[in-house]
Design a protein around this motif. Structure first.
Motif, mmCIF file in Angstrom:
data_model
loop_
_atom_site.group_PDB
_atom_site.id
_atom_site.type_symbol
_atom_site.label_atom_id
_atom_site.label_comp_id
_atom_site.label_asym_id
_atom_site.label_seq_id
_atom_site.Cartn_x
_atom_site.Cartn_y
_atom_site.Cartn_z
ATOM 1 N N MET A 4 1.011 -1.119 -0.031
ATOM 2 C CA MET A 4 -0.148 0.028 -0.079
ATOM 3 C C MET A 4 0.903 1.177 0.035
ATOM 4 O O MET A 4 1.816 1.272 0.806
ATOM 5 N N ASN A 5 0.377 2.114 -0.565
ATOM 6 C CA ASN A 5 1.039 3.562 -0.787
ATOM 7 C C ASN A 5 0.044 4.682 0.038
ATOM 8 O O ASN A 5 -0.728 4.746 -0.224
ATOM 9 N N ILE A 6 1.051 5.152 0.893
ATOM 10 C CA ILE A 6 0.527 6.333 1.786
ATOM 11 C C ILE A 6 1.203 7.517 1.687
ATOM 12 O O ILE A 6 2.405 7.561 1.865
ATOM 13 N N SER A 7 0.663 8.623 1.485
ATOM 14 C CA SER A 7 0.973 10.036 1.424
ATOM 15 C C SER A 7 1.944 10.285 2.738
ATOM 16 O O SER A 7 1.188 10.221 3.785
ATOM 17 N N GLY A 49 -5.511 -1.732 5.591
ATOM 18 C CA GLY A 49 -5.116 -0.367 5.264
ATOM 19 C C GLY A 49 -5.663 0.738 6.372
ATOM 20 O O GLY A 49 -4.710 1.760 6.330
ATOM 21 N N ASP A 50 -6.702 0.575 6.763
ATOM 22 C CA ASP A 50 -7.215 1.745 7.735
ATOM 23 C C ASP A 50 -6.203 1.946 8.748
ATOM 24 O O ASP A 50 -6.048 2.983 9.426
ATOM 25 N N LEU A 52 -2.962 1.081 9.055
ATOM 26 C CA LEU A 52 -1.945 1.845 8.677
ATOM 27 C C LEU A 52 -1.900 3.374 8.355
ATOM 28 O O LEU A 52 -1.207 4.175 9.038
ATOM 29 N N ARG A 53 -3.262 3.641 7.601
ATOM 30 C CA ARG A 53 -3.365 5.199 7.327
ATOM 31 C C ARG A 53 -3.638 5.838 8.838
ATOM 32 O O ARG A 53 -3.095 7.060 8.843
ATOM 33 N N ARG A 54 -4.334 5.389 9.791
ATOM 34 C CA ARG A 54 -4.489 5.783 11.003
ATOM 35 C C ARG A 54 -3.069 6.239 11.752
ATOM 36 O O ARG A 54 -2.741 7.056 12.437
ATOM 37 N N VAL A 56 -0.237 6.726 10.375
ATOM 38 C CA VAL A 56 0.493 7.914 9.864
ATOM 39 C C VAL A 56 -0.222 9.108 9.843
ATOM 40 O O VAL A 56 0.472 9.940 10.434
ATOM 41 N N MET A 57 -1.419 8.933 10.132
ATOM 42 C CA MET A 57 -2.183 10.237 10.610
ATOM 43 C C MET A 57 -1.759 10.617 11.943
ATOM 44 O O MET A 57 -1.882 11.881 12.327
#
Length: 61
Positions: A4-7, A49-50, A52-54, A56-57
């Motif tokens: 997965m790519n995450i900004s 993915g959720d 992982l995104r959390r 990063v946020m």
């Protein structure tokens, strides 16, 4: 394994990398600074993915 790519634009890359690597199921984190992306390799049976995104946020200040 999934990828997965995450900004990571505007974020501290070391902090993001450390946060992602601390998550169970994450096999690897590579950062592409030219694209401002973290490329995360993970076991989709252990993490999604959720999460992982959390993570990063959560590094935003």
């Amino acid at each position: 394994m999934d990828t997965m790519n995450i900004s990571v634009e505007g974020l501290n890359v070391n902090t993001v990398t450390k946060a992602l690597k601390s998550i169970r199921g994450v096999a690897g984190v590579d950062v592409d600074l030219s694209e401002n992306l973290a490329i995360v390799t993970f076991d989709e049976t252990e993490v999604n993915g959720d999460v992982l995104r959390r993570a990063v946020m959560g590094t935003k200040h």
